[in-house]
Design an enzyme around this catalytic site. Structure first.
Site, PDB file in Angstrom:
ATOM      1  N   GLY A  96       0.835  -1.203   0.000  1.00 39.00           N
ATOM      2  CA  GLY A  96       0.000   0.000   0.000  1.00 39.00           C
ATOM      3  C   GLY A  96       0.861   1.240   0.000  1.00 39.00           C
ATOM      4  CD  GLN A 134       3.293   5.803   2.611  1.00 38.21           C
ATOM      5  OE1 GLN A 134       2.302   5.317   2.076  1.00 38.21           O
ATOM      6  NE2 GLN A 134       4.255   5.054   3.131  1.00 38.21           N
ATOM      7  CB  CYS A 146       5.059   2.085   7.259  1.00 37.98           C
ATOM      8  SG  CYS A 146       4.673   3.618   6.414  1.00 37.98           S
ATOM      9  CG  LEU A 147       6.522   0.951   1.205  1.00 41.09           C
ATOM     10  CD1 LEU A 147       5.945   1.263  -0.166  1.00 41.09           C
ATOM     11  CD2 LEU A 147       7.669  -0.056   1.075  1.00 41.09           C
ATOM     12  CG  HIS A 162      -0.738   1.568   7.348  1.00 36.36           C
ATOM     13  ND1 HIS A 162       0.188   1.055   8.242  1.00 36.36           N
ATOM     14  CD2 HIS A 162      -0.033   2.357   6.498  1.00 36.36           C
ATOM     15  CE1 HIS A 162       1.391   1.547   7.932  1.00 36.36           C
ATOM     16  NE2 HIS A 162       1.287   2.330   6.877  1.00 36.36           N
ATOM     17  CD  GLU A 163      -1.030   2.627   2.733  1.00 35.76           C
ATOM     18  OE1 GLU A 163      -0.554   3.775   2.638  1.00 35.76           O
ATOM     19  OE2 GLU A 163      -0.329   1.639   3.011  1.00 35.76           O
ATOM     20  CG  HIS A 196       0.458   7.042   5.294  1.00 32.21           C
ATOM     21  ND1 HIS A 196       1.571   7.479   5.979  1.00 32.21           N
ATOM     22  CD2 HIS A 196       0.629   5.714   5.114  1.00 32.21           C
ATOM     23  CE1 HIS A 196       2.375   6.438   6.205  1.00 32.21           C
ATOM     24  NE2 HIS A 196       1.825   5.358   5.693  1.00 32.21           N
TER      25      HIS A 196
HETATM   26 ZN    ZN Z   1       2.573   3.478   5.692  1.00 28.07          ZN
END
Ligand code: ZN
Length: 169
Positions: free
Chosen positions: A46, A51, A91-92, A133-134, A137
């Site tokens: 995701g 991000q 998480c990236l 989660h996304e 962000h």
């Molecule tokens: Zn993330």
């Protein structure tokens, strides 16, 4: 199509609140394509536009094993959330850190797809975790902010150490 740079925690730009998309036009479609490329290349399951330092309400997700089930959420809204689950998240933007977070087990959301059409989606398990989660962000929230201050500090220190090890001396 392009691979975009991903901001890393604790970059303050990750706390920017994304604005709703007015119309899914060509520029938004290009953004969706770039986010998908960036997510698949990372690799991740995701990615939110936040991000990549683009502050519009756009998310891409693919939780399939085959990596060919791209889910695009533009202006997502949670209509219903129930139950509870604890999942070890990564998480990236927080590379190498995995911590348990408690979230709703089941969500019903409404969003626009990549053509700008409104749709409803019911999700549970991993997909529900990923959506929540996304969506965080887009509100400027990173999952490590759910952790206790002690655990969060430890995570930040591990990130700093990783960055030092990656950077040439
Ligand atoms: Zn993330």
């Amino acid at each position: 199509m392009a691979i975009l740079p991903i901001l890393e925690y604790p970059d303050p730009r990750l706390h920017t609140i994304a604005a709703p998309v007015a119309t899914v036009d060509e520029s938004v479609k290009t953004l969706i394509g770039d986010l998908a490329d960036t997510m698949y290349a990372a690799p991740g399951i995701g990615l939110a536009a936040t991000q990549c330092d683009v502050h519009q309400r756009v998310i891409v997700i693919d939780t399939s094993d085959t990596r060919d089930q791209l889910l695009v959420l533009v202006n997502p809204v949670i209509k219903r959330a129930d139950g509870e689950q604890v999942f070890e998240e990564g998480c990236l933007s927080v590379p190498g850190i995995y911590e348990e977070v408690k979230r709703a087990e089941h969500v019903v959301i409404e969003a626009l797809d990549r053509e700008g059409r409104l749709f409803t989606l019911e999700a549970s398990g991993l997909l529900a975790v990923c959506i929540q989660h996304e969506m965080d962000h887009l509100m400027g929230k990173v999952f490590v902010e759910y952790l206790s201050p002690l655990k969060r500090n430890r995570a930040v220190q591990r990130l700093r150490k990783r960055r030092r090890e990656r950077a040439p001396a």
